[in-house]
Design a protein around this motif. Structure first.
Motif, PDB file in Angstrom:
ATOM      1  N   ASP A  46       0.832  -1.201   0.000  1.00  0.00           N
ATOM      2  CA  ASP A  46       0.000   0.000   0.000  1.00  0.00           C
ATOM      3  C   ASP A  46       0.866   1.250   0.000  1.00  0.00           C
ATOM      4  OD1 ASP A  46      -2.291  -1.538   0.018  1.00  0.00           O
ATOM      5  OD2 ASP A  46      -2.553  -1.434   2.199  1.00  0.00           O
ATOM      6  N   TRP A  47       2.021   1.183   0.697  1.00  0.00           N
ATOM      7  CA  TRP A  47       2.929   2.342   0.739  1.00  0.00           C
ATOM      8  C   TRP A  47       3.407   2.705  -0.666  1.00  0.00           C
ATOM      9  CZ3 TRP A  47       7.928   3.338  -0.769  1.00  0.00           C
ATOM     10  CH2 TRP A  47       8.522   4.498  -0.260  1.00  0.00           C
ATOM     11  N   GLU A  48       3.765   1.696  -1.462  1.00  0.00           N
ATOM     12  CA  GLU A  48       4.215   1.963  -2.816  1.00  0.00           C
ATOM     13  C   GLU A  48       3.144   2.660  -3.644  1.00  0.00           C
ATOM     14  OE1 GLU A  48       6.755  -1.436  -4.595  1.00  0.00           O
ATOM     15  OE2 GLU A  48       5.620  -2.349  -2.969  1.00  0.00           O
ATOM     16  N   ARG A  49       1.924   2.174  -3.527  1.00  0.00           N
ATOM     17  CA  ARG A  49       0.839   2.777  -4.287  1.00  0.00           C
ATOM     18  C   ARG A  49       0.569   4.201  -3.810  1.00  0.00           C
ATOM     19  NH1 ARG A  49      -2.263  -0.245  -7.421  1.00  0.00           N
ATOM     20  NH2 ARG A  49      -4.076   1.104  -7.055  1.00  0.00           N
ATOM     21  N   ALA A  50       0.595   4.398  -2.493  1.00  0.00           N
ATOM     22  CA  ALA A  50       0.307   5.730  -1.945  1.00  0.00           C
ATOM     23  C   ALA A  50       1.356   6.751  -2.356  1.00  0.00           C
ATOM     24  CB  ALA A  50       0.211   5.665  -0.431  1.00  0.00           C
ATOM     25  N   THR A  51       2.597   6.334  -2.503  1.00  0.00           N
ATOM     26  CA  THR A  51       3.693   7.279  -2.776  1.00  0.00           C
ATOM     27  C   THR A  51       4.056   7.354  -4.265  1.00  0.00           C
ATOM     28  OG1 THR A  51       5.331   5.551  -2.324  1.00  0.00           O
ATOM     29  CG2 THR A  51       4.728   7.013  -0.494  1.00  0.00           C
ATOM     30  N   THR A  52       3.507   6.456  -5.080  1.00  0.00           N
ATOM     31  CA  THR A  52       3.976   6.389  -6.469  1.00  0.00           C
ATOM     32  C   THR A  52       2.864   6.526  -7.505  1.00  0.00           C
ATOM     33  OG1 THR A  52       5.600   4.797  -5.605  1.00  0.00           O
ATOM     34  CG2 THR A  52       5.581   5.095  -7.964  1.00  0.00           C
TER      35      THR A  52
END
Length: 430
Positions: free
Chosen positions: A421-427
């Protein structure tokens, strides 16, 4: 081993079934439930398993794996008296499986014996009591910023902790203290040190015991290194001492002996490679490289240093009769932890490795002032690569190392394919 007849033990103690248990390379407990009427055959030839179906470096083309129970490890399960638990050694095609944890530890114990020494160990197993779905700690009232030794929180879990402790008392382990640890929902229970193999078997059973009692009370026990990002993680500190008969070879009056310093030198020399085994999961590196937690300290090292009675270093010498390796976490394999520590320590003794002067500073606040201090790996891949390049552990542990590395590389590759989820939120909006 055959001097103890398990069929006779079953008859004398009212055992109806035996759990013949082994620990695979990832620390998972595997077992078969065997009726007492069949235990004589199992004691002779072992219980059969398909080795490839567990975390061992095997394939469906390999022959059957046999877990031969060690009668010396027998435990009458305190909460189910009709059940006996046995640690087992793994055999295949008539030979011991060298790339298996308990056999690997026994091989290092034999190496130490050739030098005239016996390793004795004690472990500090930390765990959380969490909700059955794993989403939160089990005690909603456990909210102190500094919850370590919290009396009220400890007593709210009195029934769980004392049932576990009563079991250890009944088994003769000599437990001596239980406490609420530094994280909300976290506990630690201590029992007396013993021979390294005895302690490893007890640690394997302790995890089974703790999880079983927690489930009985409607909770879940987890030894996961860092189950909550803002709380202190689960460590598994191990206390080590080498003995010659009844003499502690680490002790030299008010100081540790030269032998102990060489042992420390060996641990320091191989520490980054050891981390692949003592800190065996992706999650492990969220503990040893963690920022300050809610309580103000991580209780875990991030550099390769040693000291006296100072908890900010990788190796602590609380008293001249032992040393404490603070590197390992709750995911560590009960057998590979002492095996790798002993392999590194023996290397230190044989090669008279110098640990250098001890550091008495606070590594959390002053560590940056010390130059040329090796750092621990930042992630599992770095640790795997350190183990790959470490000849000391590769030679000592033999075929276990390539098997372990093969499985851990596969685990790392699986992790890198996971989208967070972090990757999607930041990218997403890059």
């Amino acid at each position: 081993m055959m001097s103890i007849d398990l069929a006779e033990v079953a008859q004398a103690k009212g055992i109806k079934y035996f759990l013949i248990s082994y620990t695979d390379l990832f620390g998972s407990q595997r077992a078969k439930l065997v009726p007492a009427s069949a235990i004589a055959e199992m004691q002779k030839n072992g219980a059969g398993f398909a080795g490839f179906a567990t975390w061992l470096d095997m394939t469906p083309a390999d022959p059957d794996l046999f877990a031969v129970p060690d009668p010396e490890s027998f435990i009458q399960v305190p909460w189910k008296k009709e059940l006996g638990w046995l640690a087992a050694d793994l055999w295949m095609a008539g030979k011991p499986v060298a790339a298996s944890p308990r056999n690997a530890l026994k091989a290092q114990i034999a190496r130490a014996a050739e030098l005239g020494y016996q390793l004795k160990t004690g472990v500090e197993c930390e765990f959380f009591l969490i909700s059955s779905d794993g989403s939160t700690i089990s005690d909603g009232a456990d909210t102190q910023v500094k919850p370590c030794y919290d009396e009220q929180a400890l007593m709210r879990r009195y029934d769980v902790i004392t049932e576990i402790c009563d079991a250890m008392l009944e088994l003769g382990w000599k437990p001596y203290q239980n406490d609420h640890e530094d994280a909300n929902g976290q506990f630690e229970m201590n029992w007396h040190y013993d021979d390294a193999l005895v302690t490893a078997d007890r640690m394997a059973f302790f995890k089974f015991l703790t999880k079983s009692v927690a489930e009985k009370h409607g909770y879940r026990a987890t030894f996961m290194p860092k189950p909550f990002v803002n709380l202190t993680g689960n460590g598994c500190h191990i206390h080590l001492s080498m003995w010659q008969g009844d003499v502690n070879a680490f002790e030299a009056g008010d100081d540790i002996s030269p032998l102990a310093k060489h042992f420390i030198g060996g641990l320091l020399h191989s520490a980054p490679a050891m981390a692949a085994i003592t800190n065996p999961t992706v999650n492990s590196y969220k503990r040893i490289n963690a920022p300050r937690t809610n309580s103000g300290a991580t209780w875990s090292p991030n550099s390769v240093t040693w000291t006296g009675n100072n908890r900010t270093h990788m190796i602590r010498v609380p008293e001249p009769n032992r040393l404490e390796l603070r590197l390992a976490d709750g995911a560590v394999n009960p057998y590979l932890l002492p095996a790798v520590a002993l392999a590194a320590g023996i290397d230190g003794i044989i090669n008279a490795r110098d640990p250098g002067p001890r550091l008495d500073i606070n590594m959390y606040t002053e560590g940056e002032k010390v130059g040329n201090v090796p750092k621990l790996p930042l992630n599992l891949l770095d640790a795997i690569r350190a183990l790959e390049s470490n000849a000391v552990l590769g030679e000592a542990l033999g075929p276990l190392v390539p098997s372990y590395l093969k499985l851990k590389h596969a685990e790392w590759n699986e992790y890198t394919r996971h989208l967070t989820d972090w990757e999607r939120a930041t990218t997403l909006d890059c």
